[in-house]
Design a protein around this motif. Sequence first.
Motif, PDB file in Angstrom:
ATOM      1  N   TYR A  28      15.958   2.723   4.014  1.00  0.00           N
ATOM      2  CA  TYR A  28      15.476   3.729   4.959  1.00  0.00           C
ATOM      3  C   TYR A  28      13.955   3.739   5.071  1.00  0.00           C
ATOM      4  CZ  TYR A  28      20.226   5.608   4.760  1.00  0.00           C
ATOM      5  OH  TYR A  28      21.587   5.763   4.852  1.00  0.00           O
ATOM      6  N   ALA A  29      13.302   2.750   4.479  1.00  0.00           N
ATOM      7  CA  ALA A  29      11.843   2.764   4.403  1.00  0.00           C
ATOM      8  C   ALA A  29      11.186   2.740   5.776  1.00  0.00           C
ATOM      9  CB  ALA A  29      11.353   1.592   3.562  1.00  0.00           C
ATOM     10  N   ASN A  30      11.679   1.901   6.668  1.00  0.00           N
ATOM     11  CA  ASN A  30      11.041   1.798   7.980  1.00  0.00           C
ATOM     12  C   ASN A  30      11.194   3.096   8.771  1.00  0.00           C
ATOM     13  OD1 ASN A  30       9.483   0.026   9.611  1.00  0.00           O
ATOM     14  ND2 ASN A  30      11.225  -0.217  10.990  1.00  0.00           N
ATOM     15  N   PHE A  88      -0.888  -9.450  20.076  1.00  0.00           N
ATOM     16  CA  PHE A  88       0.329  -9.795  19.348  1.00  0.00           C
ATOM     17  C   PHE A  88       0.309  -9.230  17.932  1.00  0.00           C
ATOM     18  CE2 PHE A  88       2.827 -12.839  16.727  1.00  0.00           C
ATOM     19  CZ  PHE A  88       4.060 -12.661  17.333  1.00  0.00           C
ATOM     20  N   GLU A  89      -0.810  -9.395  17.225  1.00  0.00           N
ATOM     21  CA  GLU A  89      -0.918  -8.890  15.856  1.00  0.00           C
ATOM     22  C   GLU A  89      -0.830  -7.367  15.816  1.00  0.00           C
ATOM     23  OE1 GLU A  89      -3.417 -11.932  13.163  1.00  0.00           O
ATOM     24  OE2 GLU A  89      -4.615 -10.955  14.704  1.00  0.00           O
ATOM     25  N   ARG A  90      -1.480  -6.718  16.779  1.00  0.00           N
ATOM     26  CA  ARG A  90      -1.458  -5.247  16.815  1.00  0.00           C
ATOM     27  C   ARG A  90      -0.047  -4.737  17.064  1.00  0.00           C
ATOM     28  NH1 ARG A  90      -1.230  -2.083  20.946  1.00  0.00           N
ATOM     29  NH2 ARG A  90      -1.858  -3.716  22.425  1.00  0.00           N
ATOM     30  N   ARG A  91       0.621  -5.306  18.061  1.00  0.00           N
ATOM     31  CA  ARG A  91       1.978  -4.862  18.384  1.00  0.00           C
ATOM     32  C   ARG A  91       2.960  -5.182  17.265  1.00  0.00           C
ATOM     33  NH1 ARG A  91       3.034  -6.890  24.489  1.00  0.00           N
ATOM     34  NH2 ARG A  91       5.189  -6.342  23.892  1.00  0.00           N
ATOM     35  N   PHE A  92       2.783  -6.324  16.621  1.00  0.00           N
ATOM     36  CA  PHE A  92       3.678  -6.716  15.538  1.00  0.00           C
ATOM     37  C   PHE A  92       3.560  -5.746  14.367  1.00  0.00           C
ATOM     38  CE2 PHE A  92       5.707  -9.173  12.296  1.00  0.00           C
ATOM     39  CZ  PHE A  92       6.558 -10.042  12.951  1.00  0.00           C
ATOM     40  N   LYS A  93       2.338  -5.409  14.002  1.00  0.00           N
ATOM     41  CA  LYS A  93       2.131  -4.495  12.872  1.00  0.00           C
ATOM     42  C   LYS A  93       2.675  -3.100  13.207  1.00  0.00           C
ATOM     43  CE  LYS A  93       0.478  -3.103   8.883  1.00  0.00           C
ATOM     44  NZ  LYS A  93      -0.952  -3.166   8.530  1.00  0.00           N
ATOM     45  N   LYS A  94       2.461  -2.656  14.423  1.00  0.00           N
ATOM     46  CA  LYS A  94       2.951  -1.340  14.825  1.00  0.00           C
ATOM     47  C   LYS A  94       4.475  -1.278  14.780  1.00  0.00           C
ATOM     48  CE  LYS A  94       2.926   1.984  18.651  1.00  0.00           C
ATOM     49  NZ  LYS A  94       2.459   2.253  20.050  1.00  0.00           N
ATOM     50  N   ALA A  95       5.141  -2.348  15.212  1.00  0.00           N
ATOM     51  CA  ALA A  95       6.603  -2.347  15.302  1.00  0.00           C
ATOM     52  C   ALA A  95       7.273  -2.560  13.959  1.00  0.00           C
ATOM     53  CB  ALA A  95       7.054  -3.436  16.286  1.00  0.00           C
ATOM     54  N   THR A  96       6.694  -3.392  13.089  1.00  0.00           N
ATOM     55  CA  THR A  96       7.401  -3.809  11.875  1.00  0.00           C
ATOM     56  C   THR A  96       6.802  -3.289  10.572  1.00  0.00           C
ATOM     57  OG1 THR A  96       6.131  -5.836  11.482  1.00  0.00           O
ATOM     58  CG2 THR A  96       7.958  -5.979  13.065  1.00  0.00           C
ATOM     59  N   ARG A  97       5.605  -2.692  10.622  1.00  0.00           N
ATOM     60  CA  ARG A  97       4.868  -2.247   9.432  1.00  0.00           C
ATOM     61  C   ARG A  97       4.313  -3.414   8.627  1.00  0.00           C
ATOM     62  NH1 ARG A  97       6.567   0.404   5.193  1.00  0.00           N
ATOM     63  NH2 ARG A  97       8.742  -0.228   5.297  1.00  0.00           N
ATOM     64  N   HIS A  98       4.427  -4.633   9.140  1.00  0.00           N
ATOM     65  CA  HIS A  98       3.908  -5.810   8.450  1.00  0.00           C
ATOM     66  C   HIS A  98       3.007  -6.596   9.396  1.00  0.00           C
ATOM     67  CE1 HIS A  98       6.511  -5.584   4.903  1.00  0.00           C
ATOM     68  NE2 HIS A  98       7.484  -5.233   5.714  1.00  0.00           N
ATOM     69  N   THR A  99       2.013  -7.279   8.817  1.00  0.00           N
ATOM     70  CA  THR A  99       1.298  -8.256   9.616  1.00  0.00           C
ATOM     71  C   THR A  99       2.238  -9.426   9.876  1.00  0.00           C
ATOM     72  OG1 THR A  99       0.438  -9.516   7.736  1.00  0.00           O
ATOM     73  CG2 THR A  99      -0.873  -7.615   8.475  1.00  0.00           C
ATOM     74  N   VAL A 100       1.862 -10.289  10.813  1.00  0.00           N
ATOM     75  CA  VAL A 100       2.705 -11.447  11.115  1.00  0.00           C
ATOM     76  C   VAL A 100       2.846 -12.328   9.875  1.00  0.00           C
ATOM     77  CG1 VAL A 100       3.030 -13.430  12.627  1.00  0.00           C
ATOM     78  CG2 VAL A 100       1.908 -11.382  13.508  1.00  0.00           C
ATOM     79  N   SER A 101       1.751 -12.550   9.178  1.00  0.00           N
ATOM     80  CA  SER A 101       1.788 -13.395   7.978  1.00  0.00           C
ATOM     81  C   SER A 101       2.661 -12.788   6.897  1.00  0.00           C
ATOM     82  CB  SER A 101       0.373 -13.620   7.444  1.00  0.00           C
ATOM     83  OG  SER A 101      -0.405 -14.338   8.382  1.00  0.00           O
ATOM     84  N   GLU A 102       2.544 -11.477   6.700  1.00  0.00           N
ATOM     85  CA  GLU A 102       3.379 -10.794   5.707  1.00  0.00           C
ATOM     86  C   GLU A 102       4.853 -10.923   6.067  1.00  0.00           C
ATOM     87  OE1 GLU A 102       0.288  -7.217   4.392  1.00  0.00           O
ATOM     88  OE2 GLU A 102       1.805  -6.875   5.947  1.00  0.00           O
ATOM     89  N   TYR A 103       5.149 -10.769   7.339  1.00  0.00           N
ATOM     90  CA  TYR A 103       6.540 -10.844   7.787  1.00  0.00           C
ATOM     91  C   TYR A 103       7.108 -12.232   7.528  1.00  0.00           C
ATOM     92  CZ  TYR A 103      10.614  -9.658  10.630  1.00  0.00           C
ATOM     93  OH  TYR A 103      11.899  -9.387  11.055  1.00  0.00           O
ATOM     94  N   MET A 104       6.341 -13.275   7.845  1.00  0.00           N
ATOM     95  CA  MET A 104       6.813 -14.637   7.615  1.00  0.00           C
ATOM     96  C   MET A 104       7.051 -14.875   6.125  1.00  0.00           C
ATOM     97  SD  MET A 104       4.872 -17.064  10.424  1.00  0.00           S
ATOM     98  CE  MET A 104       3.184 -16.546  10.100  1.00  0.00           C
ATOM     99  N   GLN A 105       6.178 -14.338   5.285  1.00  0.00           N
ATOM    100  CA  GLN A 105       6.363 -14.463   3.843  1.00  0.00           C
ATOM    101  C   GLN A 105       7.638 -13.769   3.396  1.00  0.00           C
ATOM    102  OE1 GLN A 105       2.801 -12.920   2.017  1.00  0.00           O
ATOM    103  NE2 GLN A 105       1.775 -14.914   2.039  1.00  0.00           N
ATOM    104  N   ARG A 106       7.887 -12.554   3.896  1.00  0.00           N
ATOM    105  CA  ARG A 106       9.067 -11.800   3.497  1.00  0.00           C
ATOM    106  C   ARG A 106      10.348 -12.533   3.913  1.00  0.00           C
ATOM    107  NH1 ARG A 106       8.402  -6.327   2.098  1.00  0.00           N
ATOM    108  NH2 ARG A 106      10.628  -6.484   1.645  1.00  0.00           N
ATOM    109  N   VAL A 107      10.348 -13.122   5.110  1.00  0.00           N
ATOM    110  CA  VAL A 107      11.526 -13.862   5.571  1.00  0.00           C
ATOM    111  C   VAL A 107      11.768 -15.081   4.688  1.00  0.00           C
ATOM    112  CG1 VAL A 107      12.466 -15.237   7.475  1.00  0.00           C
ATOM    113  CG2 VAL A 107      11.353 -13.047   7.956  1.00  0.00           C
TER     114      VAL A 107
END
Length: 326
Positions: A135-137, A250-269
């Motif tokens: 439920y974090a997001n 792209f970076e601004r919208r990505f962080k707003k939508a996912t709570r992660h930077t693009v690089s962080e998201y790729m790492q998590r995946v």
Amino acid sequence: MKTISILVLNHAVPAAITDARYAFEKVNDFLKARNQPPRFVVQYIADTEVVPLQGGRISIHVDSTLDRSPKSDLVIIPSLAGDMLGATYVNREYANWIAQQYKGGAEIASMCTGAFLLAFSGLMKGRQCTTHWQYANEFAYLYPTVNLVDEKMITDQNGLYSSGGNNAWWNLLLHLIEKFTSREMAILAAKYFVVDIDKDMQSPFIVFNGLKDHDDEVIKSAQQYIEANYAEKLTVDQLADKFIVTRRTFERRFKKATRHTVSEYMQRVKIEAAKKQLEMGRKSISEIMLEVGYVDIQAFREVFKRVTGITPVEYRSKYNNASGNM
């Protein structure tokens, strides 16, 4: 004597309510066995004398109602079930009572998703809070002024406590027992209830599900592309070009939508894919590292530990009986 008030909320998880009472009353039993006076008075409290739970299959009779309850030293908010927005709304009348209890000197502890009601009370603004990782997001979206630390098992700030997912409430209960009695009593309770004491991270248990509960369709498409091509050497510039958005936007919208930077998201995946391989497969850690797109074993270990709280070797040992070689 400490008065522990356990709220019996609508849509509460019954086990959270009964476990809390059992834990503190068992400590009283431990003390009695040592010819020591009891430490806790434990009571169920609600806005009505009987609270039906689980669609009426369970009913809990309370010891006191909000309007006539004695002063509390600790108020426990149990875990909530179902839709969090709806569960918080039906219990909204408790929020002001909780805030008034805190202002009157009581400490407040939320178990798992009970953090939603605690945050709704306004007490957690600017403070750390954890909840169930699933439920974090949603929590971060609803309460952006709260410092969500969903990797933590428990938080403790200024008499306000929270715990992570489900059984993490036992770690919170042990923490509170130690605070109100002694380390010895907390260890005894941990042994009695067969709970590992001093766990401080729920990171190893988190399953990364992509955080797609938002309305930005371009970013959703980008997330799906990353998840389908995580082993490739993707860059932020490549992704921005592919989805016809400037890198900055792209970076601004990505962080707003996912709570992660693009690089962080790729790492998590990548790390989530590695975790599944470690859980289910017999490949070596080096092979898994290459398959998820890493070429440096040290970098892979560091990122894996930062995300999960433990090393790849420790993760494999925890979740897979098959041995793996480096």
